[in-house]
Design a protein around this motif. Structure first.
Motif, PDB file in Angstrom:
ATOM      1  N   LEU A  75       0.845  -1.186   0.000  1.00 26.70           N
ATOM      2  CA  LEU A  75       0.000   0.000   0.000  1.00 26.70           C
ATOM      3  C   LEU A  75       0.886   1.244   0.000  1.00 26.70           C
ATOM      4  N   PRO A  76       0.700   2.152  -0.945  1.00 31.76           N
ATOM      5  CA  PRO A  76       1.506   3.380  -0.959  1.00 31.76           C
ATOM      6  C   PRO A  76       1.336   4.165   0.342  1.00 31.76           C
ATOM      7  N   GLN A  77       2.432   4.591   0.911  1.00 32.09           N
ATOM      8  CA  GLN A  77       2.395   5.346   2.163  1.00 32.09           C
ATOM      9  C   GLN A  77       2.418   6.844   1.849  1.00 32.09           C
ATOM     10  N   THR A  78       1.335   7.309   1.242  1.00 34.60           N
ATOM     11  CA  THR A  78       1.204   8.712   0.868  1.00 34.60           C
ATOM     12  C   THR A  78      -0.140   9.229   1.351  1.00 34.60           C
ATOM     13  N   GLN A  83      -5.498   6.850  -4.531  1.00 34.60           N
ATOM     14  CA  GLN A  83      -5.180   7.283  -5.893  1.00 34.60           C
ATOM     15  C   GLN A  83      -3.811   6.761  -6.329  1.00 34.60           C
ATOM     16  N   ALA A  84      -2.848   6.765  -5.399  1.00 35.63           N
ATOM     17  CA  ALA A  84      -1.518   6.240  -5.720  1.00 35.63           C
ATOM     18  C   ALA A  84      -1.578   4.745  -5.998  1.00 35.63           C
ATOM     19  N   LEU A  85      -2.429   4.023  -5.263  1.00 31.29           N
ATOM     20  CA  LEU A  85      -2.599   2.588  -5.497  1.00 31.29           C
ATOM     21  C   LEU A  85      -3.160   2.336  -6.893  1.00 31.29           C
ATOM     22  N   VAL A  86      -4.170   3.105  -7.281  1.00 33.20           N
ATOM     23  CA  VAL A  86      -4.772   2.935  -8.605  1.00 33.20           C
ATOM     24  C   VAL A  86      -3.742   3.224  -9.697  1.00 33.20           C
ATOM     25  N   ARG A  87      -2.956   4.271  -9.518  1.00 34.10           N
ATOM     26  CA  ARG A  87      -1.926   4.584 -10.514  1.00 34.10           C
ATOM     27  C   ARG A  87      -0.925   3.434 -10.636  1.00 34.10           C
ATOM     28  N   SER A 117      -6.295   6.209   6.350  1.00 30.52           N
ATOM     29  CA  SER A 117      -6.906   7.536   6.206  1.00 30.52           C
ATOM     30  C   SER A 117      -8.069   7.528   5.224  1.00 30.52           C
ATOM     31  N   PHE A 118      -8.464   6.353   4.759  1.00 31.57           N
ATOM     32  CA  PHE A 118      -9.537   6.229   3.773  1.00 31.57           C
ATOM     33  C   PHE A 118     -10.488   5.121   4.197  1.00 31.57           C
ATOM     34  N   ARG A 119     -11.617   5.040   3.508  1.00 29.24           N
ATOM     35  CA  ARG A 119     -12.619   4.018   3.798  1.00 29.24           C
ATOM     36  C   ARG A 119     -12.610   2.939   2.712  1.00 29.24           C
ATOM     37  N   SER A 120     -13.238   1.824   3.011  1.00 28.78           N
ATOM     38  CA  SER A 120     -13.355   0.757   2.011  1.00 28.78           C
ATOM     39  C   SER A 120     -14.082   1.257   0.774  1.00 28.78           C
ATOM     40  N   VAL A 152      -7.501  -4.483   1.576  1.00 27.07           N
ATOM     41  CA  VAL A 152      -6.401  -3.745   2.193  1.00 27.07           C
ATOM     42  C   VAL A 152      -6.246  -4.256   3.621  1.00 27.07           C
ATOM     43  N   ILE A 153      -5.179  -5.010   3.857  1.00 26.87           N
ATOM     44  CA  ILE A 153      -4.912  -5.602   5.165  1.00 26.87           C
ATOM     45  C   ILE A 153      -3.610  -5.007   5.685  1.00 26.87           C
ATOM     46  N   GLY A 154      -3.731  -4.069   6.615  1.00 29.35           N
ATOM     47  CA  GLY A 154      -2.543  -3.378   7.101  1.00 29.35           C
ATOM     48  C   GLY A 154      -1.918  -2.574   5.980  1.00 29.35           C
ATOM     49  N   ASP A 155      -0.651  -2.870   5.667  1.00 31.93           N
ATOM     50  CA  ASP A 155       0.034  -2.151   4.584  1.00 31.93           C
ATOM     51  C   ASP A 155       0.168  -2.998   3.325  1.00 31.93           C
ATOM     52  N   LYS A 156      -0.679  -4.034   3.198  1.00 29.33           N
ATOM     53  CA  LYS A 156      -0.679  -4.885   2.011  1.00 29.33           C
ATOM     54  C   LYS A 156      -2.023  -4.802   1.299  1.00 29.33           C
ATOM     55  N   VAL A 157      -1.987  -4.999  -0.025  1.00 29.44           N
ATOM     56  CA  VAL A 157      -3.197  -4.985  -0.848  1.00 29.44           C
ATOM     57  C   VAL A 157      -3.258  -6.295  -1.624  1.00 29.44           C
ATOM     58  N   VAL A 158      -4.368  -7.016  -1.488  1.00 30.88           N
ATOM     59  CA  VAL A 158      -4.552  -8.302  -2.156  1.00 30.88           C
ATOM     60  C   VAL A 158      -5.614  -8.124  -3.234  1.00 30.88           C
ATOM     61  N   LEU A 159      -5.255  -8.428  -4.486  1.00 33.11           N
ATOM     62  CA  LEU A 159      -6.166  -8.252  -5.616  1.00 33.11           C
ATOM     63  C   LEU A 159      -6.492  -9.592  -6.256  1.00 33.11           C
ATOM     64  N   GLY A 160      -7.743  -9.759  -6.651  1.00 31.10           N
ATOM     65  CA  GLY A 160      -8.154 -10.986  -7.314  1.00 31.10           C
ATOM     66  C   GLY A 160      -9.616 -10.929  -7.696  1.00 31.10           C
TER      67      GLY A 160
END
Length: 428
Positions: A75-78, A83-87, A117-120, A152-160
């Motif tokens: 997960l981007p730490q910004t 938005q950074a994740l999507v980019r 700092s964001f919601r699901s 989004v689990i902690g600082d990791k992102v799982v996609l599928g």
């Protein structure tokens, strides 16, 4: 034959139960299973790409949901993390964006654990817009044929891509639901960790909507399952749930958890698995203590020696105190399990011989025997000397383990029996 990777999620702290079931269900088809300690609730499995693999994965009862794994990202730490994740995803959509090109409609689901700092909903909206632009497939909140997951689990992102419709943990399709009901996958884990098996009698004294009892009845259709609750309305609701599933091995009745012997015979139950009131919204400390004390005393009467209680508790201190002070229970497990925003503790305790009561009866017998020889003062002094002798023996190392949480601390002659009887003390 190729391999596919799947991400299977359950509640945090029962990943070992999930991994064990995955290995059992998939058997030879599973080439590798992995529990990721940095991603709570996740088990990854590499499996042969066979036609029945999705059906086998969807039959796993400790799972909340299963996805065909695309990628695991940091997960981007910004400040604009979403938005950074999507980019980042769209820089390499072939390897990072789940393939939904064959879907008629799709929707995005996000499970989020941790402080962010964001919601699901923010993740679902931003990733959904990007996926729509890339695949040119319309999004649809209801009735979508494909579910794209971005967890989004902690600082990791799982996609599928989720391989089923609604979550597997909603499989019981109850007619009646209580707010405090637990998921069936948690009920499965509780039954598994309690060691509940074929041919055993199970009781749930706080049956609620029946999740635990129904899960046990589905898994063991030939077992006797007993569910009770003090509310007629709740019992009727649980009965409606059982009828919806066509279950006939569940007995549901109105009764009080402090008086279990009114429902079953003494020493007739092998296992109690239950989700008592947590006392979050209602219930003073004194009321919860009284409830747990009464429940444990009642369970002592109906459980067989060696029988187990497995229960989820939030205000667990009183329960643990009464277990330890009674001398009738040994704590086998205390494990936090994440459920929503709470972390209740799963306690598993085993019914043992009434060691403390046996000690009292033995000491009374010794006192009565001494009383026949002298007056009350002599009896009291004799009793104190016995305790000192036992303490001295323990201090000099003259003790040995006796199993089941007991210790043998020296031996004493018991008048009239012509034998040596071990002095026992319950230890936790």
């Amino acid at each position: 034959m190729g391999l596919q990777r799947f991400a299977i999620f359950t509640n945090p702290k029962i990943e070992d139960v999930l991994e064990s079931e995955v290995q059992r269900v998939l058997h030879a088809h599973a080439h590798k299973t992995e529990v990721r300690p940095d991603i709570e609730g996740l088990v990854i499995v590499e499996v042969e790409d066979v036609p029945a693999v999705c059906d086998m994965l969807c039959a796993i009862r400790s799972a909340h949901y299963v996805m065909r794994l695309t990628a695991i990202l940091d997960l981007p730490q910004t400040t604009d993390a979403v938005q950074a994740l999507v980019r980042h995803i769209m820089e390499d959509p072939v390897n990072r964006l789940p393939d939904i090109s064959k879907a008629e409609f799709f929707r995005v689901r996000c499970t989020r654990l941790g402080l962010h700092s964001f919601r699901s909903h923010d993740v679902e909206r931003e990733v959904g817009e990007a996926a729509h632009e890339y695949h040119k497939i319309p999004a649809k909140m209801r009735g979508a044929t494909t579910i794209l997951r971005v967890d989004v689990i902690g600082d990791k992102v799982v996609l599928g891509v989720q391989i089923h419709g609604e979550e597997l943990s909603k499989r019981l399709h109850p007619e009646f639901i209580r707010d405090a009901s637990i998921r069936p996958n948690v009920a499965f884990a509780m039954l598994h960790l309690a060691g509940y098996g074929e041919g055993e009698v199970l009781m749930d004294p706080f049956v609620g909507s029946g999740t635990i009892a129904l899960e046990a009845a589905v898994r063991f259709p030939n077992n006797k399952i007993i569910g009770i609750d003090r509310s007629d309305r709740v019992v009727k609701g649980a009965r409606a749930n059982a009828e919806t599933l066509g279950l006939t091995n569940v007995e549901l009745t109105t009764a009080n958890a402090r008086n279990l012997k009114s429902v079953v015979a003494r020493s007739s139950v092998d296992c109690i698995v239950t989700n008592p009131p947590w006392g979050i919204r209602i219930g003073k400390n004194e009321e919860m203590e009284d409830l747990y004390r009464g429940f444990l005393a009642s369970a002592t009467e109906v459980l067989k020696i060696g029988g187990r209680i497995a229960c989820l508790l939030v205000r667990w201190e009183a329960f643990l105190h009464h277990c330890r002070s009674s001398g009738r229970w040994v704590v086998k497990m205390a494990r936090p399990i994440r459920t929503g925003e709470l972390n209740p503790v799963l306690f598993i305790v085993e019914r043992v011989e009434d060691t403390m009561w046996n000690n009292i009866k033995r000491d009374i017998f010794v006192l009565v025997g001494d009383a026949r020889k002298g007056d009350g003062v002599t009896t009291l002094e004799s009793f104190k000397k016995q305790q000192v002798a036992v303490a001295d023996g323990a201090a000099s190392g003259e003790k040995e383990e006796a199993g089941n949480g007991h210790e043998v601390e020296g031996e004493e002659a018991v008048e009239g029996e012509g034998a040596m009887r071990p002095r026992r003390r319950f230890s936790q």
